[in-house]
Write a protein that holds these residues in place. Structure first.
Motif, PDB file in Angstrom:
ATOM      1  N   LYS A  55       0.854  -1.183   0.000  1.00 59.43           N
ATOM      2  CA  LYS A  55       0.000   0.000   0.000  1.00 59.43           C
ATOM      3  C   LYS A  55       0.892   1.236   0.000  1.00 59.43           C
ATOM      4  O   LYS A  55       1.514   1.554   1.014  1.00 59.43           O
ATOM      5  CB  LYS A  55      -0.899   0.004   1.229  1.00 59.43           C
ATOM      6  CG  LYS A  55      -1.847   1.176   1.287  1.00 59.43           C
ATOM      7  CD  LYS A  55      -2.704   1.086   2.525  1.00 59.43           C
ATOM      8  CE  LYS A  55      -3.561   2.322   2.628  1.00 59.43           C
ATOM      9  NZ  LYS A  55      -4.294   2.334   3.892  1.00 59.43           N
ATOM     10  N   PRO A  56       0.973   1.936  -1.145  1.00 61.29           N
ATOM     11  CA  PRO A  56       1.787   3.152  -1.171  1.00 61.29           C
ATOM     12  C   PRO A  56       1.095   4.287  -0.431  1.00 61.29           C
ATOM     13  O   PRO A  56      -0.124   4.398  -0.464  1.00 61.29           O
ATOM     14  CB  PRO A  56       1.928   3.465  -2.659  1.00 61.29           C
ATOM     15  CG  PRO A  56       0.801   2.773  -3.326  1.00 61.29           C
ATOM     16  CD  PRO A  56       0.410   1.616  -2.453  1.00 61.29           C
ATOM     17  N   HIS A  57       1.869   5.084   0.255  1.00 62.26           N
ATOM     18  CA  HIS A  57       1.346   6.285   0.896  1.00 62.26           C
ATOM     19  C   HIS A  57       0.961   7.264  -0.209  1.00 62.26           C
ATOM     20  O   HIS A  57       1.517   7.228  -1.304  1.00 62.26           O
ATOM     21  CB  HIS A  57       2.425   6.891   1.808  1.00 62.26           C
ATOM     22  CG  HIS A  57       1.940   8.048   2.598  1.00 62.26           C
ATOM     23  ND1 HIS A  57       2.020   9.335   2.129  1.00 62.26           N
ATOM     24  CD2 HIS A  57       1.352   8.121   3.813  1.00 62.26           C
ATOM     25  CE1 HIS A  57       1.509  10.164   3.017  1.00 62.26           C
ATOM     26  NE2 HIS A  57       1.102   9.439   4.062  1.00 62.26           N
ATOM     27  N   ALA A  58       0.025   8.145   0.074  1.00 62.37           N
ATOM     28  CA  ALA A  58      -0.441   9.112  -0.924  1.00 62.37           C
ATOM     29  C   ALA A  58       0.699   9.940  -1.511  1.00 62.37           C
ATOM     30  O   ALA A  58       0.687  10.297  -2.687  1.00 62.37           O
ATOM     31  CB  ALA A  58      -1.495  10.033  -0.319  1.00 62.37           C
ATOM     32  N   SER A  59       1.711  10.226  -0.709  1.00 60.00           N
ATOM     33  CA  SER A  59       2.846  11.012  -1.184  1.00 60.00           C
ATOM     34  C   SER A  59       3.781  10.212  -2.085  1.00 60.00           C
ATOM     35  O   SER A  59       4.604  10.774  -2.788  1.00 60.00           O
ATOM     36  CB  SER A  59       3.652  11.536   0.004  1.00 60.00           C
ATOM     37  OG  SER A  59       4.326  10.458   0.639  1.00 60.00           O
ATOM     38  N   GLY A  60       3.667   8.895  -2.041  1.00 66.75           N
ATOM     39  CA  GLY A  60       4.570   8.034  -2.808  1.00 66.75           C
ATOM     40  C   GLY A  60       5.931   7.855  -2.167  1.00 66.75           C
ATOM     41  O   GLY A  60       6.781   7.160  -2.702  1.00 66.75           O
ATOM     42  N   SER A  61       6.142   8.456  -1.003  1.00 63.86           N
ATOM     43  CA  SER A  61       7.462   8.381  -0.373  1.00 63.86           C
ATOM     44  C   SER A  61       7.646   7.133   0.484  1.00 63.86           C
ATOM     45  O   SER A  61       8.774   6.743   0.763  1.00 63.86           O
ATOM     46  CB  SER A  61       7.726   9.625   0.469  1.00 63.86           C
ATOM     47  OG  SER A  61       6.783   9.696   1.518  1.00 63.86           O
ATOM     48  N   THR A  62       6.561   6.507   0.913  1.00 58.45           N
ATOM     49  CA  THR A  62       6.663   5.275   1.695  1.00 58.45           C
ATOM     50  C   THR A  62       5.670   4.239   1.172  1.00 58.45           C
ATOM     51  O   THR A  62       4.666   4.578   0.540  1.00 58.45           O
ATOM     52  CB  THR A  62       6.383   5.507   3.201  1.00 58.45           C
ATOM     53  OG1 THR A  62       5.051   5.977   3.363  1.00 58.45           O
ATOM     54  CG2 THR A  62       7.371   6.475   3.814  1.00 58.45           C
ATOM     55  N   TYR A  63       5.985   2.978   1.458  1.00 56.06           N
ATOM     56  CA  TYR A  63       5.115   1.856   1.108  1.00 56.06           C
ATOM     57  C   TYR A  63       4.965   1.003   2.356  1.00 56.06           C
ATOM     58  O   TYR A  63       5.958   0.682   3.001  1.00 56.06           O
ATOM     59  CB  TYR A  63       5.739   0.991   0.011  1.00 56.06           C
ATOM     60  CG  TYR A  63       5.807   1.655  -1.324  1.00 56.06           C
ATOM     61  CD1 TYR A  63       4.882   1.353  -2.307  1.00 56.06           C
ATOM     62  CD2 TYR A  63       6.797   2.584  -1.601  1.00 56.06           C
ATOM     63  CE1 TYR A  63       4.949   1.963  -3.546  1.00 56.06           C
ATOM     64  CE2 TYR A  63       6.870   3.199  -2.835  1.00 56.06           C
ATOM     65  CZ  TYR A  63       5.939   2.887  -3.802  1.00 56.06           C
ATOM     66  OH  TYR A  63       6.005   3.493  -5.018  1.00 56.06           O
ATOM     67  N   THR A  64       3.752   0.635   2.675  1.00 52.65           N
ATOM     68  CA  THR A  64       3.506  -0.291   3.776  1.00 52.65           C
ATOM     69  C   THR A  64       3.168  -1.645   3.165  1.00 52.65           C
ATOM     70  O   THR A  64       2.273  -1.737   2.322  1.00 52.65           O
ATOM     71  CB  THR A  64       2.356   0.196   4.672  1.00 52.65           C
ATOM     72  OG1 THR A  64       2.684   1.486   5.175  1.00 52.65           O
ATOM     73  CG2 THR A  64       2.113  -0.756   5.823  1.00 52.65           C
ATOM     74  N   THR A  65       3.897  -2.652   3.567  1.00 54.98           N
ATOM     75  CA  THR A  65       3.676  -3.993   3.028  1.00 54.98           C
ATOM     76  C   THR A  65       3.445  -4.981   4.156  1.00 54.98           C
ATOM     77  O   THR A  65       3.870  -4.767   5.286  1.00 54.98           O
ATOM     78  CB  THR A  65       4.883  -4.472   2.202  1.00 54.98           C
ATOM     79  OG1 THR A  65       6.009  -4.573   3.064  1.00 54.98           O
ATOM     80  CG2 THR A  65       5.189  -3.543   1.060  1.00 54.98           C
ATOM     81  N   GLN A  66       2.774  -6.051   3.819  1.00 51.91           N
ATOM     82  CA  GLN A  66       2.627  -7.154   4.754  1.00 51.91           C
ATOM     83  C   GLN A  66       3.378  -8.329   4.137  1.00 51.91           C
ATOM     84  O   GLN A  66       3.132  -8.698   2.980  1.00 51.91           O
ATOM     85  CB  GLN A  66       1.162  -7.487   4.977  1.00 51.91           C
ATOM     86  CG  GLN A  66       0.954  -8.279   6.232  1.00 51.91           C
ATOM     87  CD  GLN A  66      -0.490  -8.226   6.675  1.00 51.91           C
ATOM     88  OE1 GLN A  66      -1.357  -8.684   5.952  1.00 51.91           O
ATOM     89  NE2 GLN A  66      -0.744  -7.687   7.844  1.00 51.91           N
TER      90      GLN A  66
END
Length: 131
Positions: free
Chosen positions: A52-63
């Motif tokens: 799941k990319p953050h709206a800013s595109g600077s971080t991604y949260t993954t499982q």
């Protein structure tokens, strides 16, 4: 978009002095084990279940789900690999290779592979990557 599958492996094998690297070396695969894997040496098989990319595109949260094999028919050795993975993902001050933070989402489970009968420890982590 970043290649989170490659980033996970790169992070896990980056610290050649870690306990995890001492146990598994580069025997860390996704999403399935190498064709000739016979559980005679410790290894990890992992799968990025969601990104799941953050709206800013600077971080991604993954499982990410990890299967830790100990290189034997013993749950004890599988748990040793799991504990080394836990330590590596929770290493303080060594987050490089784009991993910002990691934390365990599920309790570890000791299971038997239904196809091979090999013991492994299963755990899922939430991992945040940054560009």
């Amino acid at each position: 978009m970043i290649d989170t599958v490659a980033k996970v492996k790169a992070y896990l094998i980056a610290d050649t002095g870690s306990t995890l690297y001492g146990l598994t070396g580069t025997r860390i695969w996704s999403p399935i084990a190498q064709d000739n894997f016979t559980n005679t040496a410790a290894a990890i098989v992992y799968h990025v279940a969601s990104e799941k990319p953050h709206a800013s595109g600077s971080t991604y949260t993954t499982q990410v789900t990890f299967k830790c094999y100990g290189g034997s028919n013993s749950f004890t050795t599988a748990r040793t690999v799991y504990r080394a993975l836990y330590d590596r993902l929770h290493a303080k001050g060594s987050y490089s290779n784009s991993i910002l933070r990691a934390w365990q989402v599920t309790a570890s489970q000791s299971l038997l592979d239904p196809d091979t009968g090999w013991p492994y420890v299963l755990a899922t982590y939430q991992v945040i990557f940054y560009r």
